[in-house]
Design a protein around this motif. Sequence first.
Motif, PDB file in Angstrom:
ATOM      1  N   ASP A 217       0.862  -1.179   0.000  1.00 31.90           N
ATOM      2  CA  ASP A 217       0.000   0.000   0.000  1.00 31.90           C
ATOM      3  C   ASP A 217       0.901   1.233   0.000  1.00 31.90           C
ATOM      4  OD1 ASP A 217      -2.211  -1.666   0.176  1.00 31.90           O
ATOM      5  OD2 ASP A 217      -2.141  -1.697   2.355  1.00 31.90           O
ATOM      6  N   ARG A 218       1.027   1.853  -1.152  1.00 35.66           N
ATOM      7  CA  ARG A 218       1.914   3.003  -1.286  1.00 35.66           C
ATOM      8  C   ARG A 218       1.322   4.024  -2.239  1.00 35.66           C
ATOM      9  NH1 ARG A 218       7.474   1.440  -2.676  1.00 35.66           N
ATOM     10  NH2 ARG A 218       7.153  -0.248  -1.180  1.00 35.66           N
ATOM     11  N   LEU A 219       1.765   5.256  -2.067  1.00 34.76           N
ATOM     12  CA  LEU A 219       1.219   6.363  -2.850  1.00 34.76           C
ATOM     13  C   LEU A 219       2.369   7.280  -3.230  1.00 34.76           C
ATOM     14  CD1 LEU A 219      -1.508   7.673  -3.744  1.00 34.76           C
ATOM     15  CD2 LEU A 219      -1.460   8.933  -1.593  1.00 34.76           C
ATOM     16  N   GLN A 220       2.450   7.648  -4.511  1.00 37.72           N
ATOM     17  CA  GLN A 220       3.501   8.538  -4.997  1.00 37.72           C
ATOM     18  C   GLN A 220       2.880   9.821  -5.539  1.00 37.72           C
ATOM     19  OE1 GLN A 220       5.734   6.373  -7.949  1.00 37.72           O
ATOM     20  NE2 GLN A 220       7.025   5.357  -6.425  1.00 37.72           N
ATOM     21  N   TRP A 221       3.568  10.930  -5.332  1.00 36.19           N
ATOM     22  CA  TRP A 221       3.109  12.196  -5.889  1.00 36.19           C
ATOM     23  C   TRP A 221       4.280  13.173  -5.941  1.00 36.19           C
ATOM     24  CZ3 TRP A 221       2.748  10.812  -0.904  1.00 36.19           C
ATOM     25  CH2 TRP A 221       3.083  11.735   0.080  1.00 36.19           C
ATOM     26  N   VAL A 222       4.103  14.239  -6.699  1.00 37.95           N
ATOM     27  CA  VAL A 222       5.100  15.300  -6.779  1.00 37.95           C
ATOM     28  C   VAL A 222       4.580  16.482  -5.980  1.00 37.95           C
ATOM     29  CG1 VAL A 222       6.311  16.913  -8.276  1.00 37.95           C
ATOM     30  CG2 VAL A 222       5.982  14.543  -9.017  1.00 37.95           C
ATOM     31  N   GLN A 223       5.357  16.873  -4.978  1.00 36.75           N
ATOM     32  CA  GLN A 223       4.983  17.999  -4.124  1.00 36.75           C
ATOM     33  C   GLN A 223       5.732  19.244  -4.591  1.00 36.75           C
ATOM     34  OE1 GLN A 223       2.728  17.590  -1.553  1.00 36.75           O
ATOM     35  NE2 GLN A 223       2.690  19.816  -1.410  1.00 36.75           N
ATOM     36  N   THR A 224       4.988  20.261  -4.958  1.00 39.93           N
ATOM     37  CA  THR A 224       5.592  21.516  -5.402  1.00 39.93           C
ATOM     38  C   THR A 224       5.624  22.510  -4.249  1.00 39.93           C
ATOM     39  OG1 THR A 224       4.814  21.171  -7.665  1.00 39.93           O
ATOM     40  CG2 THR A 224       5.434  23.409  -7.050  1.00 39.93           C
ATOM     41  N   VAL A 225       6.803  23.055  -3.990  1.00 39.42           N
ATOM     42  CA  VAL A 225       6.974  24.077  -2.953  1.00 39.42           C
ATOM     43  C   VAL A 225       7.341  25.382  -3.649  1.00 39.42           C
ATOM     44  CG1 VAL A 225       8.242  24.744  -0.891  1.00 39.42           C
ATOM     45  CG2 VAL A 225       7.736  22.328  -1.311  1.00 39.42           C
ATOM     46  N   GLU A 226       6.496  26.377  -3.504  1.00 36.82           N
ATOM     47  CA  GLU A 226       6.714  27.648  -4.191  1.00 36.82           C
ATOM     48  C   GLU A 226       7.411  28.687  -3.323  1.00 36.82           C
ATOM     49  OE1 GLU A 226       2.881  28.812  -5.532  1.00 36.82           O
ATOM     50  OE2 GLU A 226       2.759  27.244  -7.082  1.00 36.82           O
ATOM     51  N   ASP A 227       7.403  28.459  -2.009  1.00 36.97           N
ATOM     52  CA  ASP A 227       7.957  29.474  -1.110  1.00 36.97           C
ATOM     53  C   ASP A 227       8.560  28.781   0.105  1.00 36.97           C
ATOM     54  OD1 ASP A 227       8.546  31.584   0.548  1.00 36.97           O
ATOM     55  OD2 ASP A 227       6.523  32.433   0.558  1.00 36.97           O
ATOM     56  N   ASN A 228       9.821  29.045   0.400  1.00 40.82           N
ATOM     57  CA  ASN A 228      10.481  28.428   1.547  1.00 40.82           C
ATOM     58  C   ASN A 228       9.885  28.862   2.879  1.00 40.82           C
ATOM     59  OD1 ASN A 228      12.318  26.818   0.182  1.00 40.82           O
ATOM     60  ND2 ASN A 228      13.873  28.420   0.068  1.00 40.82           N
ATOM     61  N   GLU A 229       9.130  29.947   2.887  1.00 40.82           N
ATOM     62  CA  GLU A 229       8.559  30.455   4.132  1.00 40.82           C
ATOM     63  C   GLU A 229       7.141  29.934   4.378  1.00 40.82           C
ATOM     64  OE1 GLU A 229      10.502  32.111   6.168  1.00 40.82           O
ATOM     65  OE2 GLU A 229      12.062  31.879   4.644  1.00 40.82           O
ATOM     66  N   MET A 230       6.605  29.157   3.451  1.00 44.61           N
ATOM     67  CA  MET A 230       5.220  28.709   3.598  1.00 44.61           C
ATOM     68  C   MET A 230       5.094  27.614   4.659  1.00 44.61           C
ATOM     69  SD  MET A 230       4.676  26.358   0.156  1.00 44.61           S
ATOM     70  CE  MET A 230       3.059  25.759   0.637  1.00 44.61           C
ATOM     71  N   GLU A 231       3.887  27.478   5.185  1.00 47.80           N
ATOM     72  CA  GLU A 231       3.546  26.403   6.115  1.00 47.80           C
ATOM     73  C   GLU A 231       2.200  25.852   5.686  1.00 47.80           C
ATOM     74  OE1 GLU A 231       3.141  25.558  10.945  1.00 47.80           O
ATOM     75  OE2 GLU A 231       3.577  27.567  10.186  1.00 47.80           O
ATOM     76  N   ASP A 232       2.115  24.524   5.593  1.00 46.62           N
ATOM     77  CA  ASP A 232       0.903  23.943   5.019  1.00 46.62           C
ATOM     78  C   ASP A 232       0.660  22.572   5.629  1.00 46.62           C
ATOM     79  OD1 ASP A 232      -1.342  23.701   3.480  1.00 46.62           O
ATOM     80  OD2 ASP A 232      -0.325  23.898   1.552  1.00 46.62           O
ATOM     81  N   LEU A 233      -0.525  22.040   5.322  1.00 49.11           N
ATOM     82  CA  LEU A 233      -0.919  20.704   5.753  1.00 49.11           C
ATOM     83  C   LEU A 233      -0.728  19.732   4.599  1.00 49.11           C
ATOM     84  CD1 LEU A 233      -2.301  18.918   7.943  1.00 49.11           C
ATOM     85  CD2 LEU A 233      -4.478  19.508   6.860  1.00 49.11           C
ATOM     86  N   LEU A 234      -0.122  18.589   4.862  1.00 54.82           N
ATOM     87  CA  LEU A 234       0.075  17.548   3.859  1.00 54.82           C
ATOM     88  C   LEU A 234      -0.689  16.309   4.315  1.00 54.82           C
ATOM     89  CD1 LEU A 234       1.461  16.522   1.295  1.00 54.82           C
ATOM     90  CD2 LEU A 234       3.444  15.926   2.684  1.00 54.82           C
ATOM     91  N   THR A 235      -1.749  15.980   3.597  1.00 53.37           N
ATOM     92  CA  THR A 235      -2.612  14.857   3.975  1.00 53.37           C
ATOM     93  C   THR A 235      -2.304  13.640   3.108  1.00 53.37           C
ATOM     94  OG1 THR A 235      -4.379  16.378   4.643  1.00 53.37           O
ATOM     95  CG2 THR A 235      -4.993  14.085   4.251  1.00 53.37           C
ATOM     96  N   VAL A 236      -2.007  12.525   3.769  1.00 52.72           N
ATOM     97  CA  VAL A 236      -1.698  11.268   3.084  1.00 52.72           C
ATOM     98  C   VAL A 236      -2.871  10.320   3.307  1.00 52.72           C
ATOM     99  CG1 VAL A 236      -0.146   9.299   2.939  1.00 52.72           C
ATOM    100  CG2 VAL A 236       0.774  11.585   3.399  1.00 52.72           C
ATOM    101  N   GLU A 237      -3.522   9.906   2.223  1.00 54.45           N
ATOM    102  CA  GLU A 237      -4.671   9.002   2.321  1.00 54.45           C
ATOM    103  C   GLU A 237      -4.306   7.661   1.694  1.00 54.45           C
ATOM    104  OE1 GLU A 237      -7.880  11.114   0.492  1.00 54.45           O
ATOM    105  OE2 GLU A 237      -8.283  12.306   2.285  1.00 54.45           O
TER     106      GLU A 237
END
Length: 437
Positions: A217-237
């Motif tokens: 059971d595995r999931l692959q994706w490409v995460q794009t980061v546009e700003d080094n100062e950002m803070e966000d939630l990353l949800t893995v389903e």
Amino acid sequence: MEPVTPFIVMAYDIFISYRRDGGKELARPLKSELELRGYRVFLDFDELKDGVFDRRIMEAIDAAPIFMVILSPHALDRCANADDWVRREIEYALEHDRHFIPIDPDRSFTGFPPDIPDTLKAGLGQHQFSQVMFEQLFKVSVDKMVRERIEPLLQRAGRTAMQEQGGALFHVETDLPCRILKFGKELCTVRPGSDTVIRLRKGRHKLEAVCLDCPDDRLQWVQTVEDNEMEDLLTVELRPVRERRLAAEADVLAERGQTAYDAGDYAEAVKLWCEAAEAGNRIAQNSLGDCYYYGKGVAKDYTEAVKWYRKAAEQGYASAQNNLGTCYHWGKGVEQDDAEAVKWFRKAVEQGDAVAQKNLGGCYYDGEGVEQDYAEAVKWYRKAAEQGYAVAQFEMGWCYKHGYGVPKDLAEAKRWYRKAADAGIQEAKKHLAELGG
């Protein structure tokens, strides 16, 4: 006088102390495993190349809140000597209140040598030992140590594993315990309900979540980061991924069950269908219900048949809805209830099930569960008959022969009887002969 090479002290999370004889082979993989999870680890074998230890070692211990000592066999034997390096590292860490994690590799630690100082025995002995299984279950035991010792200690020390690294901050949530990898290298372990943080620098990152208890059971994706100062939630389903895998496996079992049934191996069919049905495969549930209803591969058991028909019917499987309706109609495995039979027949006819269309037509013909209505009966007989269902074709012949719900029309009766007879309905052949057809 030779110039002194400047030593720039990094901020570390963990300092690993070890005895080179017997400990080096353990320290290196442990360092690598911890670094894959995002921790900054000091190991003198890697960091110091010129053998000048004193100041550099002490500054590195000062820079790391966690002091980890690998208690490999005989690791403490030479600590009776005041100038022994392992002893000096331990004493310095004790004096400077580092957080200790003594490592018991593969449960090999048998106790303190009798001639080492009592301060070392007391200093190490007051801390909980962490068992790291280098031979087997290495990642699992490191996971446990990270979860129960390292993260709590770092949080107490006011530092997270990657607090001082640059990059955007992501709080990771997951529905199943998993490892998070970036370009194939592990960043961290995440569990439901935990507050796990990773940092990613500006750019595109190939991430992968791998379930801890089932790596399939595995999931692959490409995460794009546009700003080094950002803070966000990353949800893995991962749960939907697991459900799709289990459903695919159940589909295969259901197909193998059908193959076994077609070959006459009913016991094998029941075995395979049972496994697929337990996994939620509605086709297997309905087929298993058939086996119990007709006594194929198992003893006949209408109650058990109804149980499996209902499971499949509640998943919207039309054949099972019709079968459950039939059980209610005849009182097989349930109390006889024509209204409940009609309810399930209607669910199946909404999906175009020909057998259910014929059965609903029969309810209208006999007035069972509904008011008697021959025209409505013919409506449903016709729908099933036009799908090629021979029993419904016979009923159409009957209705045209006797004028039930349609004007009496012997030519039309013969046409429908002939279709049913061609499909092998013996009673249709008799009626066709009576009509001279």
